[in-house]
Design a protein around this motif. Structure first.
Motif, mmCIF file in Angstrom:
data_model
loop_
_atom_site.group_PDB
_atom_site.id
_atom_site.type_symbol
_atom_site.label_atom_id
_atom_site.label_comp_id
_atom_site.label_asym_id
_atom_site.label_seq_id
_atom_site.Cartn_x
_atom_site.Cartn_y
_atom_site.Cartn_z
ATOM 1 N N ARG A 197 0.860 -1.179 0.000
ATOM 2 C CA ARG A 197 0.000 0.000 0.000
ATOM 3 C C ARG A 197 0.901 1.234 0.000
ATOM 4 N N LEU A 198 0.877 1.992 -1.079
ATOM 5 C CA LEU A 198 1.776 3.127 -1.240
ATOM 6 C C LEU A 198 1.245 4.387 -0.584
ATOM 7 N N ALA A 199 -0.068 4.527 -0.533
ATOM 8 C CA ALA A 199 -0.663 5.745 0.025
ATOM 9 C C ALA A 199 -2.045 5.436 0.565
ATOM 10 N N GLN A 200 -2.439 6.236 1.544
ATOM 11 C CA GLN A 200 -3.793 6.145 2.103
ATOM 12 C C GLN A 200 -4.177 7.533 2.605
ATOM 13 N N PHE A 201 -5.345 8.015 2.168
ATOM 14 C CA PHE A 201 -5.801 9.333 2.605
ATOM 15 C C PHE A 201 -7.317 9.302 2.751
ATOM 16 N N ASN A 202 -7.838 10.271 3.486
ATOM 17 C CA ASN A 202 -9.240 10.215 3.886
ATOM 18 C C ASN A 202 -10.228 10.430 2.753
ATOM 19 N N GLY A 203 -9.823 11.163 1.722
ATOM 20 C CA GLY A 203 -10.759 11.409 0.634
ATOM 21 C C GLY A 203 -11.956 12.201 1.101
ATOM 22 N N HIS A 204 -13.144 11.738 0.764
ATOM 23 C CA HIS A 204 -14.363 12.463 1.103
ATOM 24 C C HIS A 204 -14.731 12.349 2.586
ATOM 25 N N THR A 205 -14.070 11.449 3.311
ATOM 26 C CA THR A 205 -14.375 11.285 4.734
ATOM 27 C C THR A 205 -14.113 12.570 5.517
ATOM 28 N N ASP A 206 -13.212 13.397 5.030
ATOM 29 C CA ASP A 206 -12.915 14.668 5.694
ATOM 30 C C ASP A 206 -14.051 15.680 5.570
ATOM 31 N N PHE A 207 -15.047 15.364 4.757
ATOM 32 C CA PHE A 207 -16.132 16.300 4.501
ATOM 33 C C PHE A 207 -17.448 15.670 4.963
ATOM 34 N N SER A 208 -17.870 16.022 6.182
ATOM 35 C CA SER A 208 -19.123 15.534 6.776
ATOM 36 C C SER A 208 -19.161 14.023 6.885
ATOM 37 N N GLY A 209 -18.000 13.393 6.965
ATOM 38 C CA GLY A 209 -17.960 11.939 7.118
ATOM 39 C C GLY A 209 -18.441 11.194 5.896
ATOM 40 N N SER A 210 -18.336 11.825 4.732
ATOM 41 C CA SER A 210 -18.816 11.221 3.488
ATOM 42 C C SER A 210 -17.984 10.006 3.109
ATOM 43 N N LEU A 211 -18.561 9.147 2.280
ATOM 44 C CA LEU A 211 -17.848 7.999 1.734
ATOM 45 C C LEU A 211 -17.448 8.280 0.300
ATOM 46 N N SER A 212 -16.297 7.765 -0.105
ATOM 47 C CA SER A 212 -15.862 7.862 -1.504
ATOM 48 C C SER A 212 -16.532 6.736 -2.282
ATOM 49 N N GLN A 213 -17.360 7.101 -3.262
ATOM 50 C CA GLN A 213 -18.197 6.131 -3.962
ATOM 51 C C GLN A 213 -17.543 5.548 -5.207
ATOM 52 N N SER A 214 -16.795 6.391 -5.951
ATOM 53 C CA SER A 214 -16.275 5.962 -7.243
ATOM 54 C C SER A 214 -14.983 6.711 -7.548
ATOM 55 N N LEU A 215 -14.149 6.114 -8.418
ATOM 56 C CA LEU A 215 -12.850 6.687 -8.772
ATOM 57 C C LEU A 215 -12.656 6.665 -10.285
#
Length: 371
Positions: A205-223
């Motif tokens: 695993r080269l990287a891990q970051f919160n993504g949308h979780t930093d915004f109102s606890g949102s989930l990242s749905q698609s990439l």
């Protein structure tokens, strides 16, 4: 069919996005939500999977259903191999499952591989996952299938032997979306907690970051990766229904969010040339965005939620998979295609990095669109 196009007006000196409300074609036959869609490389067919427990192959020219495969269980994901000869599907028993906690239970889940010409089973069931699989992706050279599951793992499969390649990747949270990078060197993963970047050859695993979780606890749905691999785009749920861009050299957020959707974004995908991005949302719309600017350039409105979206092989049309069981074909306006051509011509020619292995190239008909 006569198409209704709502022309844009002016607001604060800015041109508003044009909306389309009448599709070019409607593909009807499914009796439940269409949860997955993919196009064949010949540009003549599309495949759809539904919770009505069937996979259907459609002829694009006239919308006719060509084949119907009864899967006996809910179809949760499908993927067409690069040569168009085989289709992979994930199926599971979703009866009684209604929320995220339910999907986290151990349930029936299998992968199957079908010959797209005859419908015969080529391989399967492919065992390994213990919970629902909602995402599949195929490497750029076509040699690997990746499957992501609520069992918090990703399994890599050799598309020649359909055997597993090494141990599963352990993601520590349910996997919502997986996407190979343009070179095939990396795997982008959206989980219930983070966005992760993997070198899957080294199982690192080269990287891990919160993504949308930093915004109102949102989930990242698609990439979706940009064509040059320089940015990874992500889409959020109803708590953060925007598209965000991440610099792949630093894995930090860049630019402003792409705003417009009023409910969760279920799926994002790039057009074949990498100049336009389409997003499907539970706000009953598909939206089209310029990749270089994040500006919304077209909107397709429907009467029900849109779960998935795909571009035609020539890049001239969109296909949307909807909760009411219908799949719709939409035309991309010529002025938008022309602007995308101009944007592509003005881009400097850059390389996305050395390929991980020798690439197979599948040639598709070149039409005037492809932008």
């Amino acid at each position: 069919m006569t198409r209704s196009v709502v022309q844009p007006s002016m607001k604060d000196g800015k041109k508003l996005t044009a909306s389309q409300r009448e599709p070019v074609k409607i593909f009807e036959g499914h009796e439940g939500e269409v949860v997955s869609i993919d196009t064949f490389p010949d540009g003549k067919r599309i495949a759809t999977g539904s919770v009505d427990k069937t996979i259907r192959i459609w002829r694009v020219e006239d919308g006719r259903e060509m084949r119907k495969w009864d899967m006996n269980k809910d179809v949760t994901a499908i993927a067409i191999l690069r040569d168009g000869m085989q289709a992979v599907s994930a199926v599971g028993d979703m009866d009684g499952l209604s929320d995220e906690e339910d999907f986290d239970e151990t349930v029936y889940c299998q992968l199957w591989v079908h010959d797209t010409g005859t419908g015969k089973v080529v391989a399967g069931p492919l065992h390994g996952h213990t919970k629902m699989v909602f995402t599949l992706d195929i490497s750029p050279d076509g040699s690997i299938l990746a499957s992501g599951s609520f069992d918090r793992t990703i399994i890599l499969w050799d598309t020649t032997t359909w055997q597993r390649k090494g141990h599963p990747l352990k993601c520590e949270a349910h996997v919502a979306c997986i996407r190979f990078s343009p070179t095939g060197q990396l795997l982008g993963v959206a989980t219930g907690k983070h966005i992760q970047i993997w070198d899957f050859d080294r199982r690192e695993r080269l990287a891990q970051f919160n993504g949308h979780t930093d915004f109102s606890g949102s989930l990242s749905q698609s990439l979706a990766w940009t064509r040059d691999g320089g940015h990874l785009l992500s889409a959020g749920d109803e708590h953060d229904p925007v598209i965000r861009s991440w610099d792949t050299s630093t894995w930090t957020r860049v630019g402003h969010p792409w705003t417009g959707h009023g409910n969760q974004i279920n799926h994002i995908i790039l057009n074949p040339a990498g100049t336009l991005l389409a997003s499907a949302s539970s706000d009953n719309t598909v939206r089209l965005w310029q990749c270089g600017t994040g500006i919304e350039v077209s909107r397709y409105e429907y009467s029900d939620a849109v779960g998935r979206v795909a571009f035609s092989v020539d890049g001239c049309f969109l296909f949307s998979a909807n909760d009411d069981g219908k799949t719709l074909q939409w035309e991309i306006p010529e002025d938008i295609l022309a602007a995308a051509r101009d944007a592509l011509a003005s881009q400097p020619r850059t390389k996305a990095g050395p390929p991980r292995r020798k690439q197979k190239v599948w040639f598709t008909p070149r039409h005037r669109c492809l932008y």
